[in-house]
Design a protein around this motif. Structure first.
Motif, PDB file in Angstrom:
ATOM      1  N   GLY A   1      47.129  39.929  52.816  1.00 28.47           N
ATOM      2  CA  GLY A   1      46.290  40.866  52.591  1.00 28.47           C
ATOM      3  C   GLY A   1      45.420  41.245  51.571  1.00 28.47           C
ATOM      4  O   GLY A   1      44.741  40.066  51.255  1.00 28.47           O
ATOM      5  N   THR A   2      45.414  42.265  51.208  1.00 30.67           N
ATOM      6  CA  THR A   2      44.441  42.496  50.224  1.00 30.67           C
ATOM      7  C   THR A   2      44.964  43.696  49.001  1.00 30.67           C
ATOM      8  O   THR A   2      45.960  44.327  49.390  1.00 30.67           O
ATOM      9  CB  THR A   2      43.086  43.199  50.586  1.00 30.67           C
ATOM     10  OG1 THR A   2      43.432  44.372  51.305  1.00 30.67           O
ATOM     11  CG2 THR A   2      42.374  42.179  51.756  1.00 30.67           C
ATOM     12  N   LEU A   3      44.340  43.540  47.947  1.00 33.76           N
ATOM     13  CA  LEU A   3      44.684  44.633  47.059  1.00 33.76           C
ATOM     14  C   LEU A   3      43.423  45.282  46.332  1.00 33.76           C
ATOM     15  O   LEU A   3      42.477  44.396  45.975  1.00 33.76           O
ATOM     16  CB  LEU A   3      45.528  43.887  45.689  1.00 33.76           C
ATOM     17  CG  LEU A   3      47.069  43.358  46.133  1.00 33.76           C
ATOM     18  CD1 LEU A   3      47.570  42.886  44.807  1.00 33.76           C
ATOM     19  CD2 LEU A   3      47.684  44.606  46.364  1.00 33.76           C
ATOM     20  N   THR A   4      43.253  46.385  46.162  1.00 36.51           N
ATOM     21  CA  THR A   4      42.123  47.248  45.617  1.00 36.51           C
ATOM     22  C   THR A   4      42.424  47.621  44.341  1.00 36.51           C
ATOM     23  O   THR A   4      43.391  48.623  44.399  1.00 36.51           O
ATOM     24  CB  THR A   4      41.274  47.820  46.689  1.00 36.51           C
ATOM     25  OG1 THR A   4      41.084  47.331  47.931  1.00 36.51           O
ATOM     26  CG2 THR A   4      40.316  48.577  46.102  1.00 36.51           C
ATOM     27  N   MET A   5      41.679  47.247  43.261  1.00 39.93           N
ATOM     28  CA  MET A   5      41.840  48.013  41.901  1.00 39.93           C
ATOM     29  C   MET A   5      40.772  48.784  41.595  1.00 39.93           C
ATOM     30  O   MET A   5      39.384  48.312  41.935  1.00 39.93           O
ATOM     31  CB  MET A   5      42.364  46.908  41.095  1.00 39.93           C
ATOM     32  CG  MET A   5      43.504  45.974  41.546  1.00 39.93           C
ATOM     33  SD  MET A   5      43.875  44.882  40.384  1.00 39.93           S
ATOM     34  CE  MET A   5      45.494  44.082  40.995  1.00 39.93           C
ATOM     35  N   THR A   6      40.854  49.587  40.557  1.00 41.50           N
ATOM     36  CA  THR A   6      39.831  49.930  39.913  1.00 41.50           C
ATOM     37  C   THR A   6      39.951  49.658  38.395  1.00 41.50           C
ATOM     38  O   THR A   6      41.013  50.196  37.730  1.00 41.50           O
ATOM     39  CB  THR A   6      39.617  51.543  39.861  1.00 41.50           C
ATOM     40  OG1 THR A   6      39.631  51.946  41.423  1.00 41.50           O
ATOM     41  CG2 THR A   6      38.597  52.165  39.045  1.00 41.50           C
ATOM     42  N   VAL A   7      39.123  48.975  37.696  1.00 45.00           N
ATOM     43  CA  VAL A   7      39.067  48.438  36.519  1.00 45.00           C
ATOM     44  C   VAL A   7      38.196  49.324  35.676  1.00 45.00           C
ATOM     45  O   VAL A   7      36.899  49.053  35.843  1.00 45.00           O
ATOM     46  CB  VAL A   7      39.031  47.135  36.498  1.00 45.00           C
ATOM     47  CG1 VAL A   7      39.172  46.427  34.865  1.00 45.00           C
ATOM     48  CG2 VAL A   7      39.842  46.221  37.373  1.00 45.00           C
ATOM     49  N   GLU A   8      38.393  50.474  34.901  1.00 47.58           N
ATOM     50  CA  GLU A   8      37.565  51.199  34.383  1.00 47.58           C
ATOM     51  C   GLU A   8      36.639  51.958  35.389  1.00 47.58           C
ATOM     52  O   GLU A   8      37.393  52.442  36.029  1.00 47.58           O
ATOM     53  CB  GLU A   8      36.461  50.583  33.193  1.00 47.58           C
ATOM     54  CG  GLU A   8      37.552  50.044  31.922  1.00 47.58           C
ATOM     55  CD  GLU A   8      36.832  49.470  30.857  1.00 47.58           C
ATOM     56  OE1 GLU A   8      35.802  48.860  31.164  1.00 47.58           O
ATOM     57  OE2 GLU A   8      37.112  49.774  29.765  1.00 47.58           O
ATOM     58  N   ASP A   9      35.377  51.582  35.288  1.00 49.90           N
ATOM     59  CA  ASP A   9      34.721  52.137  36.456  1.00 49.90           C
ATOM     60  C   ASP A   9      34.384  51.114  37.562  1.00 49.90           C
ATOM     61  O   ASP A   9      33.495  51.527  38.535  1.00 49.90           O
ATOM     62  CB  ASP A   9      33.310  52.331  35.767  1.00 49.90           C
ATOM     63  CG  ASP A   9      33.748  53.911  34.958  1.00 49.90           C
ATOM     64  OD1 ASP A   9      34.320  54.656  35.108  1.00 49.90           O
ATOM     65  OD2 ASP A   9      32.803  53.924  33.902  1.00 49.90           O
ATOM     66  N   ASN A  10      34.818  49.893  37.378  1.00 50.33           N
ATOM     67  CA  ASN A  10      34.443  48.905  38.417  1.00 50.33           C
ATOM     68  C   ASN A  10      35.639  48.984  39.490  1.00 50.33           C
ATOM     69  O   ASN A  10      36.582  48.874  39.279  1.00 50.33           O
ATOM     70  CB  ASN A  10      34.341  47.613  37.875  1.00 50.33           C
ATOM     71  CG  ASN A  10      33.377  47.593  36.866  1.00 50.33           C
ATOM     72  OD1 ASN A  10      32.326  47.996  37.072  1.00 50.33           O
ATOM     73  ND2 ASN A  10      33.588  46.875  35.703  1.00 50.33           N
ATOM     74  N   THR A  11      35.094  48.867  41.007  1.00 51.29           N
ATOM     75  CA  THR A  11      36.133  48.638  41.949  1.00 51.29           C
ATOM     76  C   THR A  11      36.211  47.067  42.246  1.00 51.29           C
ATOM     77  O   THR A  11      35.136  46.465  42.463  1.00 51.29           O
ATOM     78  CB  THR A  11      35.798  49.305  43.556  1.00 51.29           C
ATOM     79  OG1 THR A  11      35.701  50.594  42.888  1.00 51.29           O
ATOM     80  CG2 THR A  11      36.652  49.200  44.625  1.00 51.29           C
ATOM     81  N   VAL A  12      37.403  46.594  42.398  1.00 53.15           N
ATOM     82  CA  VAL A  12      37.765  45.039  42.421  1.00 53.15           C
ATOM     83  C   VAL A  12      38.534  45.063  43.671  1.00 53.15           C
ATOM     84  O   VAL A  12      39.708  45.450  43.629  1.00 53.15           O
ATOM     85  CB  VAL A  12      38.285  44.429  41.089  1.00 53.15           C
ATOM     86  CG1 VAL A  12      38.423  42.948  41.400  1.00 53.15           C
ATOM     87  CG2 VAL A  12      37.444  44.669  39.958  1.00 53.15           C
ATOM     88  N   THR A  13      38.159  44.235  44.819  1.00 50.91           N
ATOM     89  CA  THR A  13      38.955  43.852  45.900  1.00 50.91           C
ATOM     90  C   THR A  13      39.229  42.502  45.922  1.00 50.91           C
ATOM     91  O   THR A  13      38.152  41.549  45.973  1.00 50.91           O
ATOM     92  CB  THR A  13      38.057  44.446  47.083  1.00 50.91           C
ATOM     93  OG1 THR A  13      38.085  45.838  47.095  1.00 50.91           O
ATOM     94  CG2 THR A  13      39.077  44.080  48.328  1.00 50.91           C
TER      95      THR A  13
END
Length: 328
Positions: free
Chosen positions: A84-96
């Motif tokens: 599948g996928t994981l979506t993260m917010t790292v400080e102000d960045n969205t990382v998928t």
């Protein structure tokens, strides 16, 4: 455990959470310290007791898992997307991250993880703060940007906020390393922890040498990379009589600036790096059980035998003789 059995396990009920955003937030409030962060809060994850004398912890980021609120670890965290996928917010960045991708977080990086669906499964590998310095530093090429990121991970003197996102979804070696780590973890036998450590070493070394990545780490941070590489090479060649002033004179460096650079990048002084190189050579020489210990001390550049014993015991946890005795 083989790969087929692992696949069955990772599709079983143990890989599902069915937690809600609200229940997770309440759970974290009860278990972890909450501190202010950017007009909100973040949780501080402590795992001091959970390593149990290991270098690593392995856990699943489960399917159907509620949103993990903003948090930080005091340790290095590697997350691999098994499916599948994981979506993260790292400080102000969205990382998928897509299936097969991996992200490595430096210590103290604030991040959250969005809720997962039925097909979304992540593997978390959390590393003891001393893991990189003991396992990897002698195996990474100095000239690589990703290698310098690993060196930064070992610097305990500063708070960092860096990550590397590797696009590894088509790489079989990465996936097989993760599978082997999980097989050893879920079917633990004698020496499983050591085997897992070595699979992690293979995994990181493979990532360093090959892959494209995305990062919030500025290349400017390593503008002195070539200079640092020259210093490390000098120490490897001149550990017996290495001297900062002599080295700086030879290369035309400013001693004060060079000293600060070494401390900034490695978290150690020039003398500490020289001593570490001497102790590494000592461990090699001690494998020759007929070579007198006092000669080994002289060979690595330490003429005071008492000081030699003290330094080696501080470095290894053993006296030279104890270390020699435990070598098969």
């Amino acid at each position: 455990m083989n790969y087929k059995e692992l696949d069955i396990l990772l599709k079983s009920a143990m890989s599902y959470s069915y937690s809600t955003d609200e229940s997770l937030y309440k759970h974290f409030e009860q278990k972890f310290e909450k501190v202010p962060f950017q007009n909100d809060f973040l949780f501080v994850f402590h795992h001091d007791r959970e390593f149990k004398n290991k270098n690593h912890m392995i856990s699943l980021h489960q399917r159907m898992h509620g949103k993990v609120p903003n948090h930080i670890f005091h340790y290095i965290v590697m997350t691999y997307v098994y499916s599948g996928t994981l979506t993260m917010t790292v400080e102000d960045n969205t990382v998928t991250l897509s299936q097969g991708d991996m992200i490595i977080f430096d210590k103290h990086v604030p991040h959250s993880v969005e809720a997962t669906g039925e097909n979304d499964l992540g593997i978390n590998i959390i590393l003891n703060e001393n893991y990189f310095s003991k396992k990897f530093i002698n195996h990474l090429p100095n000239e690589q940007f990703t290698s310098q990121f690993m060196i930064e991970l070992m610097n305990n003197q500063r708070t960092h906020n860096h990550y590397l996102h590797f696009y590894t979804k088509k790489d079989h070696l990465v996936h097989n390393c993760i599978q082997n780590i999980l097989c050893e973890h879920y079917d633990s036998q004698m020496c499983s922890d050591d085997i897992i450590d070595n699979y992690i070493m293979i995994l990181i070394t493979h990532l360093v040498r090959k892959f494209q990545y995305n990062t919030n780490l500025s290349v400017q941070l390593f503008k002195n990379q070539q200079l640092l590489s020259e210093i490390i090479h000098y120490i490897q060649l001149h550990y017996q009589d290495g001297n900062l002033t002599t080295m700086c004179h030879q290369f035309g460096y400013d001693p004060s600036y060079t000293s600060k650079l070494i401390k900034q990048f490695s978290g150690k002084t020039f003398k500490q790096l020289v001593n570490e190189e001497r102790m590494k050579k000592t461990m090699i020489l001690l494998q020759n059980k007929e070579l007198p210990i006092y000669e080994i001390a002289q060979e690595v550049g330490i003429n005071n035998l008492t000081a030699f014993y003290k330094r080696f015991q501080e470095y290894s946890g053993y006296t030279p003789q104890e270390y020699r005795n435990k070598i098969e």
